[in-house]
Design a protein around this motif. Structure first.
Motif, PDB file in Angstrom:
ATOM      1  N   ILE A  56       0.852  -1.188   0.000  1.00 33.33           N
ATOM      2  CA  ILE A  56       0.000   0.000   0.000  1.00 33.33           C
ATOM      3  C   ILE A  56       0.892   1.245   0.000  1.00 33.33           C
ATOM      4  O   ILE A  56       0.587   2.253  -0.617  1.00 33.33           O
ATOM      5  CB  ILE A  56      -0.943  -0.013   1.217  1.00 33.33           C
ATOM      6  N   ALA A  78      -6.259  15.619  -1.044  1.00 34.29           N
ATOM      7  CA  ALA A  78      -6.690  14.553  -0.140  1.00 34.29           C
ATOM      8  C   ALA A  78      -6.442  14.928   1.320  1.00 34.29           C
ATOM      9  O   ALA A  78      -7.044  14.339   2.219  1.00 34.29           O
ATOM     10  CB  ALA A  78      -5.960  13.257  -0.482  1.00 34.29           C
ATOM     11  N   ALA A 117     -14.136  15.411   2.326  1.00 32.65           N
ATOM     12  CA  ALA A 117     -15.329  15.261   1.486  1.00 32.65           C
ATOM     13  C   ALA A 117     -16.493  15.115   2.462  1.00 32.65           C
ATOM     14  O   ALA A 117     -16.814  16.069   3.156  1.00 32.65           O
ATOM     15  CB  ALA A 117     -15.181  14.072   0.557  1.00 32.65           C
ATOM     16  N   ASP A 118     -17.099  13.936   2.530  1.00 32.94           N
ATOM     17  CA  ASP A 118     -18.112  13.723   3.552  1.00 32.94           C
ATOM     18  C   ASP A 118     -17.402  13.702   4.902  1.00 32.94           C
ATOM     19  O   ASP A 118     -16.266  13.284   5.000  1.00 32.94           O
ATOM     20  CB  ASP A 118     -18.789  12.357   3.299  1.00 32.94           C
ATOM     21  N   GLU A 120     -16.565  11.986   8.060  1.00 28.62           N
ATOM     22  CA  GLU A 120     -16.722  10.610   8.552  1.00 28.62           C
ATOM     23  C   GLU A 120     -15.604  10.271   9.518  1.00 28.62           C
ATOM     24  O   GLU A 120     -14.490  10.751   9.366  1.00 28.62           O
ATOM     25  CB  GLU A 120     -16.564   9.575   7.428  1.00 28.62           C
ATOM     26  N   GLY A 153      -7.885  -5.007   2.430  1.00 26.83           N
ATOM     27  CA  GLY A 153      -8.910  -4.135   1.879  1.00 26.83           C
ATOM     28  C   GLY A 153     -10.323  -4.614   2.105  1.00 26.83           C
ATOM     29  O   GLY A 153     -10.531  -5.694   2.655  1.00 26.83           O
ATOM     30  N   PRO A 154     -11.274  -3.775   1.690  1.00 28.59           N
ATOM     31  CA  PRO A 154     -11.051  -2.474   1.048  1.00 28.59           C
ATOM     32  C   PRO A 154     -10.459  -1.441   1.995  1.00 28.59           C
ATOM     33  O   PRO A 154     -10.758  -1.435   3.180  1.00 28.59           O
ATOM     34  CB  PRO A 154     -12.459  -2.050   0.591  1.00 28.59           C
ATOM     35  N   VAL A 155      -9.595  -0.585   1.433  1.00 31.41           N
ATOM     36  CA  VAL A 155      -8.918   0.448   2.202  1.00 31.41           C
ATOM     37  C   VAL A 155      -9.318   1.818   1.648  1.00 31.41           C
ATOM     38  O   VAL A 155      -9.257   2.035   0.443  1.00 31.41           O
ATOM     39  CB  VAL A 155      -7.383   0.289   2.106  1.00 31.41           C
ATOM     40  N   ARG A 156      -9.748   2.692   2.534  1.00 32.11           N
ATOM     41  CA  ARG A 156     -10.084   4.073   2.117  1.00 32.11           C
ATOM     42  C   ARG A 156      -8.804   4.872   1.879  1.00 32.11           C
ATOM     43  O   ARG A 156      -7.720   4.443   2.253  1.00 32.11           O
ATOM     44  CB  ARG A 156     -10.891   4.768   3.234  1.00 32.11           C
ATOM     45  N   GLY A 157      -8.959   6.051   1.310  1.00 32.64           N
ATOM     46  CA  GLY A 157      -7.824   6.943   1.071  1.00 32.64           C
ATOM     47  C   GLY A 157      -6.998   7.120   2.339  1.00 32.64           C
ATOM     48  O   GLY A 157      -7.552   7.279   3.427  1.00 32.64           O
ATOM     49  N   LEU A 158      -5.680   7.097   2.186  1.00 29.64           N
ATOM     50  CA  LEU A 158      -4.779   7.113   3.344  1.00 29.64           C
ATOM     51  C   LEU A 158      -3.625   8.054   2.986  1.00 29.64           C
ATOM     52  O   LEU A 158      -2.515   7.612   2.742  1.00 29.64           O
ATOM     53  CB  LEU A 158      -4.289   5.680   3.582  1.00 29.64           C
ATOM     54  N   SER A 159      -3.917   9.333   2.939  1.00 29.77           N
ATOM     55  CA  SER A 159      -2.926  10.285   2.433  1.00 29.77           C
ATOM     56  C   SER A 159      -2.221  11.041   3.553  1.00 29.77           C
ATOM     57  O   SER A 159      -1.306  11.808   3.299  1.00 29.77           O
ATOM     58  CB  SER A 159      -3.607  11.268   1.493  1.00 29.77           C
TER      59      SER A 159
ATOM     60  N   ARG B 193      -6.720  -3.046  -2.880  1.00 27.67           N
ATOM     61  CA  ARG B 193      -8.152  -2.753  -3.044  1.00 27.67           C
ATOM     62  C   ARG B 193      -8.482  -1.421  -2.375  1.00 27.67           C
ATOM     63  O   ARG B 193      -8.594  -1.323  -1.172  1.00 27.67           O
ATOM     64  CB  ARG B 193      -8.983  -3.883  -2.439  1.00 27.67           C
ATOM     65  N   GLN B 195     -10.963   1.616  -1.723  1.00 25.47           N
ATOM     66  CA  GLN B 195     -12.401   1.940  -1.731  1.00 25.47           C
ATOM     67  C   GLN B 195     -12.621   3.440  -1.886  1.00 25.47           C
ATOM     68  O   GLN B 195     -12.028   4.248  -1.173  1.00 25.47           O
ATOM     69  CB  GLN B 195     -13.072   1.477  -0.440  1.00 25.47           C
ATOM     70  N   PRO B 354      -4.516   3.855  -2.087  1.00 26.54           N
ATOM     71  CA  PRO B 354      -4.953   4.787  -1.039  1.00 26.54           C
ATOM     72  C   PRO B 354      -3.917   5.841  -0.653  1.00 26.54           C
ATOM     73  O   PRO B 354      -4.282   6.921  -0.209  1.00 26.54           O
ATOM     74  CB  PRO B 354      -5.218   3.871   0.163  1.00 26.54           C
ATOM     75  N   ASP B 361      -5.650  11.869  -4.467  1.00 23.32           N
ATOM     76  CA  ASP B 361      -6.307  13.143  -4.770  1.00 23.32           C
ATOM     77  C   ASP B 361      -7.518  12.952  -5.683  1.00 23.32           C
ATOM     78  O   ASP B 361      -8.560  13.563  -5.483  1.00 23.32           O
ATOM     79  CB  ASP B 361      -5.296  14.123  -5.391  1.00 23.32           C
ATOM     80  N   VAL B 364     -10.523  11.840  -3.549  1.00 22.27           N
ATOM     81  CA  VAL B 364     -11.248  12.818  -2.733  1.00 22.27           C
ATOM     82  C   VAL B 364     -12.119  13.718  -3.621  1.00 22.27           C
ATOM     83  O   VAL B 364     -13.233  14.090  -3.243  1.00 22.27           O
ATOM     84  CB  VAL B 364     -10.299  13.613  -1.808  1.00 22.27           C
ATOM     85  N   LEU B 371     -20.968  13.627  -3.347  1.00 23.27           N
ATOM     86  CA  LEU B 371     -21.745  14.408  -2.363  1.00 23.27           C
ATOM     87  C   LEU B 371     -22.601  15.446  -3.058  1.00 23.27           C
ATOM     88  O   LEU B 371     -23.769  15.669  -2.701  1.00 23.27           O
ATOM     89  CB  LEU B 371     -20.795  15.175  -1.424  1.00 23.27           C
TER      90      LEU B 371
END
Ligand code: FES
Ligand SMILES: [Fe+2]
Lengths: 162, 433
Positions: A56, A78, A117-118, A120, A153-159, B193, B195, B354, B361, B364, B371
């Motif tokens: 990753i 991000a 974004a949202d 969370e 995963g699944p893995v969300r954005g990790l910046s 993977r 998301q 990710p 970028d 996001v 949204l």
């Protein structure tokens, strides 16, 4: 077996490193990394960094510097604005690798409030392995491996800095 | 037999997709999503895996086709089957591991055993089993075919051939595998993977959108200053790259015209990997070898779920109207030195996933777009560059890098697929009735 004194210095380092990462103080965090730094988030449990499987994140010192430069541009979407984070560190175990060098295991739960974004809350539990070195009276890291429980995963954005 | 009552019947796609705009409900509506699962992911061809992932008899990988869990397995005869991952008895998952090798698949619920073709071979306590073994096999996808090792499958027994579906876009796949001097790629590097909380269609759209780069990726350009800025970060006149619509929903950003020296696309000088250049020229001849070294790999989407992302292969996976996965692996080359594949791996980690310099970028921005489309929504514009695109001799529509030629191509095909044969071709509907 490390001394109480050594344990304190190691834990102090872990807390400071976590706070700088939590607060997205990128350059101050980067200053903790040695030239031979390996910053790694494997994608699979039991992965070997040299087995040709994708990670990753897999930064040597040069790529880590690029990562920090990108975050410092202020237009890394991000992380604009930066996530609000809070990591809880526990189960710290310390082994001596060499004189003044330590291998440190810890369990970390990182709470991330994602506000780009949202809005969370994301939770990132991980087993973390640091390699630390005492140099010129200061503790530095030359390796940080973050084994995310959900790396497959699944893995969300990790910046952010994990 | 497929169910003839199409869930898309109530949706008026012709009113939601116009030549120059699409309506946001296509990204948010759950009925649209259900209709896509049926019309695109069950009735059409879907990319499953590459044959290098399962080289030996008994090798398998788990995948999803739309939301249907399947696994691809190589039989003793060398043929690949794509099998629904659901026990024919009471529905348990049959193949539990993500990948591996098996002689047979034994259900962990009541022990029914299946061979690598999905055929039922054993039932515990057989005296109570009055069925016919041959009628209780696992469900297999009706069609499996491959091109250059890329394995595609469809639930639809009457789907037109894979060749019809790929059409001219086989050229894009050829270009990908010809990055290898032996014409073979290897997807053994594992998948990440990622998301995204956005609709899956934003993945093919964004991956072939050449307009956003200056705005979404300035931090990348500032931090790295690679060949990337020459390819995409220039003023409108000097941008030589192209957005292309290859037909059937296959789309491309062609960066090749922007490169002026061999291996520029790889971010290095030609003498960095002398044996690679030499091997390509020996394998394909001086002229074609030079061209491959200059042009680099394709950056193209094969409808609906495969992205030839330069030296990466990506699968798109829909999860729900507002959730999808962008799943990538490095495109390793056969017949090259390890250091070339090492560079491919490191670049893959840098560009996609990710934590990546680029995709984090993009993701996001996609999530913010999702949204913004909530609620009643509105229209999304698709008109950019419609007047200045041209159709080349091969029937490929070519536009300026920043034009929406590629996305118009995606939506034109999507509309046709979603409307179904009854709308797009009255004779086919009449024949079916
Ligand atoms: S569900 Fe598989 S054997 Fe019963
Ligand atoms: Fe992008």
């Amino acid at each position: 077996m490390v001394t109480i004194e050594e344990r304190l210095r190691v834990e102090e380092f872990l807390f400071k490193e976590a706070r700088l990462a939590d607060e997205s103080r990128y350059s101050e965090w980067e200053a903790l990394a040695e030239d031979d730094m390996h910053y790694w988030v494997p994608a699979e449990a039991g992965q070997d960094p040299d087995d040709g499987r994708i990670s990753i994140l897999n930064d040597n010192r040069t790529r880590l510097a690029t990562r920090i430069r990108q975050l410092n541009t202020g237009v890394r979407h991000a992380q604009v604005p930066p996530s609000r984070m809070c990591r809880i560190i526990s189960n710290v175990e310390i082994e001596t690798i060499a004189d003044g060098e330590y291998f440190v295991r810890s369990n970390v739960v990182l709470y991330e409030y994602r506000i780009q974004a949202d809005k969370e809350m994301e939770v990132w539990p991980a087993r973390v392995e640091h390699k630390l070195r005492m140099r010129d009276g200061e503790m530095k890291m030359f390796s940080k491996h973050i084994h995310l429980l959900n790396s497959e995963g699944p893995v969300r954005g990790l910046s952010f800095i994990i | 037999m497929l169910d003839n009552s199409r869930p898309s019947e109530g949706i008026r796609f012709e009113e939601l997709i116009l030549d120059d705009r699409v309506h946001s409900t296509l990204y948010t509506d759950s009925e649209v999503f259900e209709a896509e699962m049926d019309s695109i992911f069950r009735n059409g061809w879907v990319f499953i895996c590459h044959d290098s992932e399962i080289p030996k008899a008994g090798d398998f990988v788990r995948r999803n086709v739309g939301r249907d869990p399947v696994f691809a397995v190589r039989g003793r005869d060398g043929e690949i089957s794509v099998i629904v991952n659901r026990c024919a008895h009471r529905g348990n998952i049959i193949c539990q591991e993500e990948r591996g090798n098996a002689k047979a698949f034994v259900c962990q619920y009541h022990g029914w055993a299946y061979d690598t073709k999905g055929g039922l071979v054993d039932v515990p306590y057989p005296a109570g089993f009055k069925g016919d073994f041959s009628c209780h096999g696992l469900e297999r996808l009706a069609k499996v075919d491959s091109y250059q090792g890329f394995v595609f499958a469809s639930f639809n027994p009457t789907v037109p051939s894979l060749g019809d579906h790929l059409g001219r876009a086989t050229e894009l796949i050829d270009r990908a595998v010809e990055m290898s001097p032996v014409g073979r790629i290897n997807l053994s590097g594992g998948w990440v993977r990622h998301q995204l909380n956005c609709n899956w269609k934003m993945l093919p759209e964004n991956d072939t959108d050449g307009y956003h780069v200056n705005f979404v990726h300035p931090s990348f350009a500032q931090a790295i200053r690679s060949n990337y800025d020459e390819a995409v970060l220039q003023d409108e006149e000097s941008l030589k790259s192209e957005a292309k619509d290859w037909g059937n929903g296959h789309t491309e950003l062609n960066f090749s015209p922007s490169y002026s020296r061999p291996l520029e696309w790889f971010g290095c000088a030609e003498d960095r990997y002398p044996s690679y250049s030499k091997a390509l020229r020996e394998a394909y001849g001086q002229e074609k070898g030079d061209k491959i070294l200059l042009d680099g790999p394709p950056h193209a989407v094969i409808f609906p779920n495969l992205f030839l992302g330069e030296m990466n292969i990506v699968r798109f996976e829909p999860v729900a109207p507002g959730v999808c996965l962008h799943i990538h692996t490095p495109m390793y080359l056969e017949g090259v030195d390890d250091d070339v594949n090492q560079r491919i791996l490191r670049q893959s980690e840098g560009a996609l996933g990710p934590t990546a310099f680029l995709l984090a970028d993009d993701s996001v921005i996609a999530e913010r777009t999702q949204l913004a489309l909530a609620g009643k929504g509105g229209w999304l514009d698709l008109s950019r560059g419609a007047e200045r695109e041209v159709t080349d001799d091969n029937g490929v529509v070519v536009g300026h890098l920043t034009d929406e030629t590629s996305n118009r191509g995606f939506w034109r095909h999507y509309k046709q697929v979603m409307q179904g044969p009854d709308q797009s071709s009255p004779t086919a509907a009449a024949a079916a009735a």
